[in-house]
Scaffold this motif. Structure first.
Motif, PDB file in Angstrom:
ATOM      1  N   ALA A   3       0.705  -1.194   0.088  1.00 16.28           N
ATOM      2  CA  ALA A   3      -0.126  -0.015  -0.043  1.00 16.28           C
ATOM      3  C   ALA A   3       0.896   1.170  -0.022  1.00 16.28           C
ATOM      4  O   ALA A   3       2.214   1.316   0.773  1.00 16.28           O
ATOM      5  CB  ALA A   3      -0.973   0.169   1.231  1.00 16.28           C
ATOM      6  N   VAL A   4       0.551   2.274  -0.752  1.00 13.97           N
ATOM      7  CA  VAL A   4       1.089   3.672  -0.675  1.00 13.97           C
ATOM      8  C   VAL A   4       0.220   4.440   0.047  1.00 13.97           C
ATOM      9  O   VAL A   4      -0.841   4.812  -0.401  1.00 13.97           O
ATOM     10  CB  VAL A   4       1.358   3.942  -2.431  1.00 13.97           C
ATOM     11  N   ALA A   5       0.731   5.050   1.148  1.00 12.76           N
ATOM     12  CA  ALA A   5       0.160   5.920   2.080  1.00 12.76           C
ATOM     13  C   ALA A   5      -0.136   7.307   1.166  1.00 12.76           C
ATOM     14  O   ALA A   5       0.761   7.866   0.363  1.00 12.76           O
ATOM     15  CB  ALA A   5       0.844   6.327   3.248  1.00 12.76           C
ATOM     16  N   ARG A   6      -1.384   8.006   1.548  1.00 15.44           N
ATOM     17  CA  ARG A   6      -1.809   9.119   0.669  1.00 15.44           C
ATOM     18  C   ARG A   6      -0.987  10.177   1.090  1.00 15.44           C
ATOM     19  O   ARG A   6      -0.378  11.044   0.157  1.00 15.44           O
ATOM     20  CB  ARG A   6      -3.126   9.555   1.114  1.00 15.44           C
ATOM     21  N   GLU A   7      -0.186  10.335   2.232  1.00 17.91           N
ATOM     22  CA  GLU A   7       0.454  11.333   2.590  1.00 17.91           C
ATOM     23  C   GLU A   7       1.921  11.376   1.674  1.00 17.91           C
ATOM     24  O   GLU A   7       2.595  12.301   2.070  1.00 17.91           O
ATOM     25  CB  GLU A   7       0.509  11.437   4.215  1.00 17.91           C
ATOM     26  N   THR A   8       2.340  10.316   1.319  1.00 16.88           N
ATOM     27  CA  THR A   8       3.702   9.964   1.030  1.00 16.88           C
ATOM     28  C   THR A   8       3.585  10.536  -0.608  1.00 16.88           C
ATOM     29  O   THR A   8       4.927  10.377  -1.277  1.00 16.88           O
ATOM     30  CB  THR A   8       4.143   8.652   1.181  1.00 16.88           C
ATOM     31  N   ARG A   9       2.406  10.548  -1.122  1.00 15.62           N
ATOM     32  CA  ARG A   9       2.338  10.591  -2.530  1.00 15.62           C
ATOM     33  C   ARG A   9       3.109  11.817  -3.254  1.00 15.62           C
ATOM     34  O   ARG A   9       3.518  11.809  -4.423  1.00 15.62           O
ATOM     35  CB  ARG A   9       0.732  10.616  -3.251  1.00 15.62           C
ATOM     36  N   HIS A  10       3.246  12.928  -2.487  1.00 15.16           N
ATOM     37  CA  HIS A  10       4.003  14.006  -2.823  1.00 15.16           C
ATOM     38  C   HIS A  10       5.293  14.305  -2.206  1.00 15.16           C
ATOM     39  O   HIS A  10       5.843  15.547  -2.187  1.00 15.16           O
ATOM     40  CB  HIS A  10       2.927  15.295  -2.758  1.00 15.16           C
ATOM     41  N   ALA A  11       5.719  13.195  -1.693  1.00 11.38           N
ATOM     42  CA  ALA A  11       7.070  13.338  -0.968  1.00 11.38           C
ATOM     43  C   ALA A  11       8.168  13.416  -1.806  1.00 11.38           C
ATOM     44  O   ALA A  11       8.107  12.900  -3.127  1.00 11.38           O
ATOM     45  CB  ALA A  11       7.201  12.113   0.106  1.00 11.38           C
ATOM     46  N   ALA A  12       9.224  13.876  -1.573  1.00 14.62           N
ATOM     47  CA  ALA A  12      10.424  14.301  -2.317  1.00 14.62           C
ATOM     48  C   ALA A  12      11.017  12.831  -2.296  1.00 14.62           C
ATOM     49  O   ALA A  12      10.912  12.011  -1.691  1.00 14.62           O
ATOM     50  CB  ALA A  12      11.486  15.160  -1.414  1.00 14.62           C
ATOM     51  N   SER A  13      11.666  12.561  -3.756  1.00 10.97           N
ATOM     52  CA  SER A  13      12.218  11.343  -4.076  1.00 10.97           C
ATOM     53  C   SER A  13      13.527  11.644  -4.752  1.00 10.97           C
ATOM     54  O   SER A  13      13.601  12.396  -5.486  1.00 10.97           O
ATOM     55  CB  SER A  13      11.443  10.688  -5.045  1.00 10.97           C
ATOM     56  N   THR A  14      14.550  10.960  -4.259  1.00 12.49           N
ATOM     57  CA  THR A  14      15.966  11.204  -4.909  1.00 12.49           C
ATOM     58  C   THR A  14      16.322  10.018  -5.597  1.00 12.49           C
ATOM     59  O   THR A  14      17.378  10.151  -6.375  1.00 12.49           O
ATOM     60  CB  THR A  14      16.982  11.405  -3.519  1.00 12.49           C
ATOM     61  N   GLN A  15      15.379   8.772  -5.855  1.00 16.18           N
ATOM     62  CA  GLN A  15      15.750   7.664  -6.480  1.00 16.18           C
ATOM     63  C   GLN A  15      15.044   7.706  -7.875  1.00 16.18           C
ATOM     64  O   GLN A  15      15.977   7.559  -8.969  1.00 16.18           O
ATOM     65  CB  GLN A  15      15.232   6.575  -5.594  1.00 16.18           C
ATOM     66  N   SER A  16      13.839   7.934  -7.982  1.00 17.13           N
ATOM     67  CA  SER A  16      13.485   7.903  -9.248  1.00 17.13           C
ATOM     68  C   SER A  16      13.172   9.147 -10.007  1.00 17.13           C
ATOM     69  O   SER A  16      12.819  10.235  -9.586  1.00 17.13           O
ATOM     70  CB  SER A  16      11.752   7.335  -9.135  1.00 17.13           C
ATOM     71  N   TYR A  17      13.410   8.960 -11.410  1.00 21.33           N
ATOM     72  CA  TYR A  17      13.267  10.043 -12.396  1.00 21.33           C
ATOM     73  C   TYR A  17      11.920  10.539 -12.357  1.00 21.33           C
ATOM     74  O   TYR A  17      11.636  11.936 -12.619  1.00 21.33           O
ATOM     75  CB  TYR A  17      13.711   9.806 -13.749  1.00 21.33           C
ATOM     76  N   TRP A  18      10.946   9.730 -12.086  1.00 23.01           N
ATOM     77  CA  TRP A  18       9.454  10.044 -12.252  1.00 23.01           C
ATOM     78  C   TRP A  18       8.907  10.783 -10.951  1.00 23.01           C
ATOM     79  O   TRP A  18       7.791  11.150 -10.934  1.00 23.01           O
ATOM     80  CB  TRP A  18       8.748   8.725 -12.445  1.00 23.01           C
ATOM     81  N   GLY A  19       9.778  10.844  -9.802  1.00 21.92           N
ATOM     82  CA  GLY A  19       9.114  11.497  -8.754  1.00 21.92           C
ATOM     83  C   GLY A  19       8.694  10.277  -7.839  1.00 21.92           C
ATOM     84  O   GLY A  19       8.934   9.172  -7.896  1.00 21.92           O
TER      85      GLY A  19
END
Length: 325
Positions: free
Chosen positions: A49-65
Motif C-alpha cells: 500500500a502507498v500511503a496518501r500522505e507520501t504521494r507528494h514526498a520528495a524522491s531522490t531515487q526515481s526520475y518520475w518522482g
C-alpha cells in the motif's frame, strides 16, 4: 508417495479421467478472488500500500518522482536505473504484447472473429500499460494497466457466454460497459467518492467476470470433446486453470510474504514472484484460454475439424483442417 502425487498431477493436467466439473473452478476461484479483491480495494496490505500522505514526498531515487500509485509491489525500486522503478516487473510485462502478437500471427489464417481480434488488441494494450506502470509507479500509468485488463476479462466472459452463436449477443454490451467504467475513472478526481465507487465497482465485477470465465470455460472444454471426441478440450482447460491458479497464488504470496521473500536465508535472491509468477503465468494462461475459445468456435459452433498441438508441452496451437463451414 511422491511418484503417486506427480502421477496424479500429470493426469490432472493432461486430462486423464473425468472432465473437471464447473463447480471446481467456481468454488476454488471464488475463494482465491475473495482474497485478491480484498487486497486490491477493501484492505490493501501495508507491504504494497502507498500511503496518501507520501504521494507528494520528495524522491531522490526515481526520475518520475515519488510513488503515487495505489500499489508499490514487492520488488525493490530503482535498483538498476532511476528511469525504471521496477525493472523486472517492467521487463516481464512485455510478455503480454509479445504473446498476443504470437497468437495472432499463428492463428491469423483461421476465422478469428472481431471479438477475438479485439481481445488480442486489448491484451497488447494491457502489456504496454503494465510496462509503463511498473516503470514509473504513477497512478495515471496504473490506470493504463488496469483498464485494458478489466476490458479483456469482461470481453472474454461475454465471448464465452455467446460461444454457441455467431450473433454478437452480449459482447457489444460488455465493450460498452468497459468504456463506461473507463470513463468514470478517467473523468473523475482520484480522491472523489465517484472515483472510489468506480474503482470498487471495477474490482468486484472483474472478479465476477474472472470466475465466470473459468466456470464457462470448463463447460466449453466438455463441449469440444463431446463434439469431436478425445480430450483436447479438457486438457486445454486444465492447463489454463493451472496456469492462472499458479499465477494468482504467486500474486498473493508476493504480497503477504514480501518481507520474508526479501530476506531469504543463505543470501538467496528475491524470487520475483510478481514478475515471473504473475506476469508469465497469466500470459501463458491467456494464450491457453484464447486457444480454448478458438477451438470451441471451430469444433462446436462451426462444426469444423480442428486439433491442438503443443510447443514445449504448454504453449498451444490450434490447427484446423478446414477454415470454412
Amino acid at each position: 508417495h511422491a511418484q503417486w502425487l506427480v502421477s496424479c498431477f500429470c493426469g490432472f493436467v493432461e486430462g486423464r479421467g473425468p472432465h473437471m466439473h464447473w463447480s471446481v473452478p467456481l468454488l476454488s476461484l471464488s475463494t482465491l478472488l475473495s482474497f485478491t479483491t480484498c487486497f486490491y480495494f477493501f484492505s490493501t496490505p501495508e507491504t504494497i500500500a502507498v500511503a496518501r500522505e507520501t504521494r507528494h514526498a520528495a524522491s531522490t531515487q526515481s526520475y518520475w518522482g515519488p510513488v503515487d500509485s495505489d500499489f508499490d509491489w514487492c520488488e525493490r525500486n530503482n535498483e538498476l536505473s532511476a528511469y525504471l522503478s521496477e525493472p523486472f516487473n517492467t521487463a516481464t510485462s512485455a510478455a503480454y504484447p509479445l504473446c498476443a502478437g504470437y497468437a495472432w500471427r499463428l492463428h491469423h489464417r483461421l476465422s478469428l472473429s472481431r471479438w477475438h481480434r479485439l481481445m488480442l488488441s486489448v491484451t497488447m494494450a494491457m502489456g504496454v500499460g503494465s510496462m509503463i506502470f511498473h516503470g514509473t509507479l504513477r497512478y495515471w500509468a496504473q490506470l493504463l494497466d488496469e483498464l485494458p485488463l478489466y476490458a479483456m476479462a469482461v470481453l472474454a466472459a461475454a465471448t464465452l457466454r455467446q460461444r454457441a452463436s455467431r450473433a454478437p449477443g452480449v459482447q457489444p454490451l460488455a465493450a460498452a460497459w468497459s468504456a463506461f467504467i473507463a470513463a468514470g475513472l478517467l473523468l473523475s478526481e482520484r480522491d472523489s467518492d465517484v472515483h472510489v465507487s468506480f474503482r470498487g465497482l471495477m474490482t468486484v465485477t472483474f472478479s465476477v467476470a474472472f470466475v465466470y470465465i473459468f466456470t464457462a470455460g470448463s463447460v466449453a472444454g466438455e463441449e469440444v470433446d463431446a463434439a469431436r471426441g478425445g480430450g483436447d478440450g479438457a486438457t486445454l482447460f486444465r492447463l489454463t486453470f493451472v496456469s492462472f491458479v499458479a499465477a494468482i497464488l504467486s500474486w498473493i504470496a508476493d504480497i503477504l510474504l514480501c518481507r520474508e521473500l526479501q530476506a531469504l536465508p543463505l543470501g538467496m535472491p528475491y524470487p520475483q514472484l510478481h514478475a515471473l509468477g504473475w506476469h508469465f503465468g497469466t500470459c501463458l494462461g491467456l494464450l491457453q484460454l484464447f486457444c480454448l475459445m478458438l477451438l470451441h468456435q471451430h469444433c462446436v459452433r462451426d462444426g469444423l475439424e480442428a486439433s491442438v498441438r503443443y510447443r514445449a508441452g504448454l504453449v498451444p496451437l490450434v490447427v484446423a483442417t478446414a477454415h470454412e463451414p
